[in-house]
Write a protein that holds these residues in place. Sequence first.
Motif, short mmCIF file in Angstrom:
data_model
loop_
_atom_site.label_atom_id
_atom_site.label_comp_id
_atom_site.label_asym_id
_atom_site.label_seq_id
_atom_site.Cartn_x
_atom_site.Cartn_y
_atom_site.Cartn_z
N ASP A 191 0.82 -1.21 0.00
CA ASP A 191 0.00 0.00 0.00
C ASP A 191 0.86 1.27 0.00
O ASP A 191 0.33 2.37 -0.11
N GLN A 192 2.18 1.12 0.12
CA GLN A 192 3.09 2.26 0.03
C GLN A 192 3.95 2.19 -1.23
O GLN A 192 4.89 2.95 -1.39
N PHE A 193 3.62 1.26 -2.09
CA PHE A 193 4.38 1.09 -3.33
C PHE A 193 3.51 1.52 -4.51
O PHE A 193 2.37 1.07 -4.66
N ARG A 194 4.03 2.39 -5.33
CA ARG A 194 3.30 2.86 -6.52
C ARG A 194 4.23 2.79 -7.72
O ARG A 194 5.40 3.17 -7.64
N MET A 195 3.70 2.30 -8.82
CA MET A 195 4.48 2.28 -10.05
C MET A 195 4.58 3.69 -10.62
O MET A 195 3.83 4.59 -10.22
N GLN A 196 5.49 3.88 -11.55
CA GLN A 196 5.71 5.21 -12.10
C GLN A 196 4.47 5.76 -12.80
O GLN A 196 4.25 6.96 -12.82
N ASN A 197 3.66 4.89 -13.35
CA ASN A 197 2.46 5.35 -14.03
C ASN A 197 1.26 5.48 -13.09
O ASN A 197 0.14 5.73 -13.54
N GLY A 198 1.49 5.28 -11.79
CA GLY A 198 0.42 5.44 -10.81
C GLY A 198 -0.30 4.17 -10.44
O GLY A 198 -1.08 4.15 -9.48
N LEU A 199 -0.08 3.09 -11.15
CA LEU A 199 -0.72 1.82 -10.82
C LEU A 199 -0.18 1.28 -9.51
O LEU A 199 0.96 1.53 -9.14
N PHE A 200 -1.00 0.54 -8.79
CA PHE A 200 -0.53 -0.13 -7.58
C PHE A 200 -1.09 -1.53 -7.54
O PHE A 200 -2.00 -1.88 -8.31
N ILE A 201 -0.53 -2.37 -6.69
CA ILE A 201 -0.90 -3.78 -6.66
C ILE A 201 -1.32 -4.20 -5.25
O ILE A 201 -0.92 -3.59 -4.25
N ARG A 202 -2.15 -5.23 -5.23
CA ARG A 202 -2.56 -5.88 -3.97
C ARG A 202 -2.39 -7.38 -4.14
O ARG A 202 -2.76 -7.94 -5.17
N ALA A 203 -1.85 -8.00 -3.13
CA ALA A 203 -1.72 -9.46 -3.15
C ALA A 203 -3.08 -10.09 -2.86
O ALA A 203 -3.84 -9.61 -2.02
N GLU A 204 -3.38 -11.16 -3.55
CA GLU A 204 -4.65 -11.86 -3.35
C GLU A 204 -4.44 -13.26 -2.79
O GLU A 204 -5.20 -13.71 -1.94
N LYS A 205 -3.40 -13.93 -3.26
CA LYS A 205 -3.16 -15.31 -2.81
C LYS A 205 -1.71 -15.68 -3.03
O LYS A 205 -1.13 -15.34 -4.07
N ILE A 206 -1.11 -16.36 -2.04
CA ILE A 206 0.25 -16.89 -2.19
C ILE A 206 0.25 -18.32 -1.66
O ILE A 206 0.12 -18.55 -0.45
N ASN A 207 0.39 -19.26 -2.55
CA ASN A 207 0.49 -20.67 -2.19
C ASN A 207 1.75 -21.22 -2.86
O ASN A 207 1.73 -21.59 -4.03
N LEU A 208 2.85 -21.23 -2.11
CA LEU A 208 4.13 -21.61 -2.68
C LEU A 208 4.21 -23.10 -2.97
O LEU A 208 4.87 -23.52 -3.93
N VAL A 209 3.56 -23.92 -2.18
CA VAL A 209 3.62 -25.36 -2.39
C VAL A 209 2.95 -25.74 -3.71
O VAL A 209 3.47 -26.54 -4.49
N ASP A 210 1.78 -25.13 -3.99
CA ASP A 210 1.07 -25.42 -5.24
C ASP A 210 1.47 -24.47 -6.37
O ASP A 210 0.87 -24.52 -7.46
N ASP A 211 2.46 -23.60 -6.10
CA ASP A 211 2.99 -22.68 -7.12
C ASP A 211 1.88 -21.79 -7.70
O ASP A 211 1.75 -21.63 -8.92
N ASP A 212 1.10 -21.19 -6.80
CA ASP A 212 -0.03 -20.35 -7.21
C ASP A 212 0.09 -19.00 -6.52
O ASP A 212 -0.12 -18.89 -5.31
N ILE A 213 0.46 -17.97 -7.29
CA ILE A 213 0.63 -16.61 -6.74
C ILE A 213 -0.26 -15.68 -7.55
O ILE A 213 -0.14 -15.58 -8.78
N ARG A 214 -1.16 -14.96 -6.86
CA ARG A 214 -2.11 -14.11 -7.54
C ARG A 214 -2.08 -12.70 -6.97
O ARG A 214 -2.06 -12.52 -5.74
#
Length: 235
Positions: A191-214
């Motif tokens: 929430d404190q990270f912003r891309m140069q064009n103003g876009l920002f990201i939110r994590a939705e899911k991290i499952n390293l065992v099943d290799d699923d990152i969203r």
Amino acid sequence: MTNEPNEKNEKTEMKQPSRKKQQTSKDKTPINRWKVAFLLLIAAIIGSSAFVFMRITQVREPNFKPVPELVEADGTPVIAVQSTKKQVNALIDFYLSDFQKGSDITYKFYLENEAMLNGTFEVLGFPIQFYLYFDPYVMDNGNIQLKAKSLSIGTLSLPIKEILKFVQRDYKLPSWVEVNPDDSTILLRLDQFRMQNGLFIRAEKINLVDDDIRMNVYLPKDKEATTTNSEGETN
């Protein structure tokens, strides 16, 4: 005539103890020097160990960089990204290689079945490599918390808290990364990270065992309004 030899004998007997004292005093001198040298060596070892312990555990005032204002949480998710660990690792490696240019102390962060921080610190001029393992958790606000769970540091035995203090004090970290040694966590403040064009990201899911990152990429409100207006004018 008979008394003269006795007087000489008495004189020689009187002189003998003084010679023995001189011999014993000479014999003791090397022993004392060795003792002093040994004590100095012990003092040097103790002093060096104390210095290393204080250097590792000393808490300096961290050199915090100015933290940007919070990114506007409201917005429209414009892209839903589903990635693998290999893809995310390539992105992290690219980002850290550019971010750490010119830094004397470098580190690596990558994902396997756990998140891993790999770096070095020095003890008496010798680099010591460590591996710090984390479990990642997605928070309700879309940030990511890394909870330290184990530490591999060769034959040394140091608590995770002290390694995190070292990372917080001596490593060059992005301004949106918070290291919390007291609870053994690292917080990725998306929430404190912003891309140069103003876009920002939110994590939705991290499952390293099943290799699923969203993650979702968001368009901030001001950009959203501008886009809507421009579309309305063209229509």
